[in-house]
Design an enzyme around this catalytic site. Structure first.
Site, PDB file in Angstrom:
ATOM      1  N   THR A 286       1.766  26.327  14.872  1.00  0.00           N
ATOM      2  CA  THR A 286       1.378  27.746  14.761  1.00  0.00           C
ATOM      3  C   THR A 286       0.530  27.973  13.509  1.00  0.00           C
ATOM      4  OG1 THR A 286       3.396  28.329  13.593  1.00  0.00           O
ATOM      5  CG2 THR A 286       3.436  28.533  15.993  1.00  0.00           C
TER       6      THR A 286
ATOM      7  N   ASN B 130       3.928  35.148  14.837  1.00  0.00           N
ATOM      8  CA  ASN B 130       3.754  35.680  16.209  1.00  0.00           C
ATOM      9  C   ASN B 130       2.711  34.932  17.048  1.00  0.00           C
ATOM     10  OD1 ASN B 130       5.781  37.551  15.950  1.00  0.00           O
ATOM     11  ND2 ASN B 130       4.413  39.019  14.954  1.00  0.00           N
TER      12      ASN B 130
ATOM     13  N   GLY C 188      13.128  27.771  12.569  1.00  0.00           N
ATOM     14  CA  GLY C 188      14.432  28.416  12.386  1.00  0.00           C
ATOM     15  C   GLY C 188      14.706  29.490  13.419  1.00  0.00           C
ATOM     16  N   ASP C 189      15.639  30.369  13.083  1.00  0.00           N
ATOM     17  CA  ASP C 189      16.022  31.424  14.022  1.00  0.00           C
ATOM     18  C   ASP C 189      14.856  32.379  14.285  1.00  0.00           C
ATOM     19  OD1 ASP C 189      18.554  30.372  14.179  1.00  0.00           O
ATOM     20  OD2 ASP C 189      19.343  31.611  12.559  1.00  0.00           O
TER      21      ASP C 189
ATOM     22  N   GLU D  26      10.759  34.266  18.226  1.00  0.00           N
ATOM     23  CA  GLU D  26       9.393  34.416  18.755  1.00  0.00           C
ATOM     24  C   GLU D  26       9.314  33.889  20.191  1.00  0.00           C
ATOM     25  OE1 GLU D  26       5.799  33.317  17.032  1.00  0.00           O
ATOM     26  OE2 GLU D  26       6.375  33.786  14.968  1.00  0.00           O
TER      27      GLU D  26
ATOM     28  N   THR E   6      18.437  28.992   8.252  1.00  0.00           N
ATOM     29  CA  THR E   6      19.831  29.197   8.658  1.00  0.00           C
ATOM     30  C   THR E   6      20.139  28.373   9.911  1.00  0.00           C
ATOM     31  OG1 THR E   6      19.612  31.465   7.856  1.00  0.00           O
ATOM     32  CG2 THR E   6      21.587  30.947   9.112  1.00  0.00           C
TER      33      THR E   6
ATOM     34  N   ARG F 287      10.554  34.314  -0.234  1.00  0.00           N
ATOM     35  CA  ARG F 287      10.389  33.175   0.687  1.00  0.00           C
ATOM     36  C   ARG F 287      10.056  31.885  -0.050  1.00  0.00           C
ATOM     37  NH1 ARG F 287      10.458  32.108   5.738  1.00  0.00           N
ATOM     38  NH2 ARG F 287      11.303  33.772   6.993  1.00  0.00           N
TER      39      ARG F 287
END
Ligand SMILES: CCCCCCCCCCCCC/C=C/[C@@H](O)[C@H](COP(=O)(O)O)NC(=O)CCCCC
Ligand SMILES: Nc1ncnc2c1ncn2[C@@H]1O[C@H](COP(=O)(O)OP(=O)(O)O)[C@@H](O)[C@H]1O
Ligand SMILES: [Ca+2]
Length: 575
Positions: A197, A201, A224-225, A230, A269, A332
């Site tokens: 990516t 999004n 991740g989650d 997405e 996570t 982040r």
């Protein structure tokens, strides 16, 4: 003598009326300097060591065949079989060169079976076993028969669409995929189209509009989650659009997605992977994809004023978890440690939020949020879509909140008050930070979510509650915590008036930050928190949530029960 026994032709063992399609294949083959009786029966591949055992019994010499070590692997957990071309002592597998020269001459034909082996703590590994035989025809027969049985496993994916988030977690997604996952997919003859990516999004929009999803047997996300979220949004939205379903209507029945989703954990996570597999390990997850596992999962739809906002499969958290997420997004650069930092900060801030939670209890399900059963592989409750009636639960009535606090609509309960946290866990939300999760007895696919209300309490009590997520103690057994298994719920923050909520929210933020700047020592709480929706921040506080039973499927099987003495049962466990 061994040479003779190894040159036995293959034995087809057929049952009555099975002449056309032999079910069993049995031969004596050579493996690691020993002879093994190898059996394939369509379900299991078994190999047992055979050694001549000379014994004197009652004065006469006996030659029974002693069966030594025995192994079996389910055909459904064989990844691949490949023939080895041994030619004058050299071949395409490095290990062969360690074999004695005499052996390579006597048994020049060999095949390798790659299969799943279970290691410690739900970890899966790919193991190889190489059988040697003296005849080419025998070797061919084994390879072909195993291949035929693998081809008959129709649930296995052949072509996958892979999205990699290069910035998730410790930014290792690309490397994890290339080094640990791609070689396994290649070994299992799975072809892939891989997209790294380029922006947030990207995967969602590609799936929603561009991807030729009919070409694929599944979608795999490396991240991740948030990355998984997405994929869920892309696939669910695409499926609804293709079927003419309006996502904006909260009451609308959504159409389930046909493509399964695989998660290669490479995030911060990775709670969805952990709670469906039992460990965050890329190799284990890749193997679950290869064997074609399938785990249905509930999806919550989140609406505001009849407008669709988002889907959620794990945690929808307002108050503490919303504040932690909002704070951590600004950090982040810290990687996964941002959650610990923001968690500690928000624990000290100790904000509470006022509002009303109304909910439709799931009265017709077996199981409660406080029972001791756990959703595990082959879960009985999920197999019945949670549609079983258990009657009243004593645990739930024990935790029922003060009646004066609530008013009942038709079938709906309402709880008003000041809350430190309002959490909806559609699954356990187990993760390395909390191995049993936010709601340890929640089910992956029962059509319900566990609504956990943590009322305003002292910092000390809130800390006790949080710490119980990391121990065996019951985090719901506290006077200021209540939990309900629900099918739908709504939250209305105090002062909220429909559309003006967002304006108020913006103005409110400015107002409160102004007040708090003016009175640094004040302990007032802002009027609004944010919702943490599977790790994404929602812009609205007032939301309506409904659970869609088994809307998606993962390449997983739920957490497998551990053998009681796993160390003894499996030597790999010692690794
Ligand atoms: C003082 C000891 C406190 C220990 C509390 C531990 C409780 C942890 C429960 C965590 C539940 C996590 C539910 C999953 C949330 C994820 O969707 C989300 C995003 O994940 P990712 O995309 O992989 O980054 N993660 C979080 O919201 C992190 C919450 C951490 C809170 C401390
Ligand atoms: N190429 C990209 N650049 C920036 N953000 C991305 C990219 N690909 C995905 N994202 C976004 O990154 C966010 C976090 O992704 P995730 O894989 O869940 O990592 P983490 O677990 O560390 O939060 C998600 O919101 C996702 O939409
Ligand atoms: Ca559920």
């Amino acid at each position: 003598m061994l040479i003779r026994s190894l040159s036995h032709p293959v034995r087809w063992l057929t049952g009555e009326g099975m002449e056309k399609q032999p079910r069993l294949l049995a031969s004596q083959l050579f493996l690691k300097n020993s002879v093994f009786e190898v059996l394939l029966n369509g379900v299991l591949l078994t190999w047992k060591e055979i050694t001549a055992n000379k014994k004197v019994i009652s004065g006469s010499i006996h030659h029974p065949l002693k069966v030594g070590t025995s192994h079996s692997v389910s055909v459904s957990e064989i990844l691949a079989v490949r023939e080895l071309h041994v030619d004058g002592g050299t071949k395409d597998d490095g290990r062969w060169q360690k074999m004695p020269q005499k052996l390579t001459e006597s048994y020049p034909y060999a095949f390798t079976v790659s299969y799943v082996e279970r290691a410690r703590q739900h970890r899966w590994r790919c193991s190889d076993v190489t059988f040697h035989c003296s005849e080419w025809a025998l070797c061919q027969q084994w390879v072909q028969t195993i291949r035929e049985q693998l081809t008959a496993l129709t649930s296995r994916p052949k072509h996958l669409l892979v999205y990699i988030n290069p910035y998730g977690g410790k930014q290792q997604g690309k490397c994890i995929y290339e080094q640990k996952v791609a070689p396994l997919f290649a070994c299992a003859s799975i072809s892939t189209d891989v997209i790294v990516t380029e922006h947030a999004n990207h995967a969602r929009d590609h799936l929603k509009t561009e991807a030729e999803i009919k070409k694929y047997d599944g979608v795999v996300c490396v991240g991740g989650d948030g990355m998984f979220s997405e994929i869920v949004h892309g696939l669910v939205s695409r499926t609804q659009r293709d079927n003419g379903v309006d996502q904006n209507s909260p009451e609308e029945k959504l159409v389930p997605c046909t493509l399964r989703i695989g998660i290669i954990p490479a995030g911060s996570t990775d709670c969805i992977c952990y709670a469906t597999v039992g460990i965050n390990d890329p190799v284990t997850s890749a193997l679950h994809v290869i064997v074609g596992d399938s785990q249905p999962m509930d999806v919550c739809s989140v609406h505001h004023n009849n407008t669709f906002l988002r889907y959620s499969v794990s945690l929808l958290g307002y108050g503490f978890y919303g504040d932690v997420l909002a704070d951590s997004e600004r950090k982040r650069w810290m990687g996964p440690a941002r959650y610990d930092f923001s968690g500690f900060k928000k624990f000290l801030t100790h904000h509470h939020y006022e509002g009303a939670v109304s909910f439709l209890p799931a009265t017709d399900t077996l199981g409660t949020p406080r029972d001791k059963t756990r959703c595990r592989a082959g879960c009985f409750i999920c197999q019945h879509d949670g549609q079983l009636y258990s009657g009243d639960s004593p645990e739930e009535s024990k935790t029922a909140p003060d009646v004066s606090d609530r008013e009942y609509e038709v079938g709906w309960g309402v709880v008003r008050g000041k809350f430190l946290a309002i959490n909806a866990a559609s699954m356990s939300c187990a993760c390395p930070r909390s191995p049993k999760g936010l709601s340890p007895a929640a089910h992956l696919a029962d059509g319900t979510t566990d609504l956990i209300l943590v009322r305003k309490c002292s910092r000390f009590n809130f800390l006790r509650h949080l710490l119980r997520h990391t121990s065996k103690d019951d985090q719901f057994d506290m006077t200021f915590v209540e939990v309900h298994r629900v099918r739908r719920f709504r939250f209305t923050p105090r002062h909220c008036q429909n559309d003006s909520e967002l304006d108020l929210r913006e103005n409110g933020k400015q107002l409160f930050s102004q007040i708090c700047r003016d009175h640094p020592a004040c302990s007032c709480s802002p009027a609004y928190s944010s919702w943490n929706c599977d790790g994404e921040i929602l812009p609205h506080a007032a939301i309506e949530v409904g659970v869609h039973c088994q809307l998606i499927k993962l390449f997983a099987r739920g957490i497998e029960e551990q053998p009681l003495f796993e160390d003894l049962a499996n030597p790999l466990c010692a690794l």
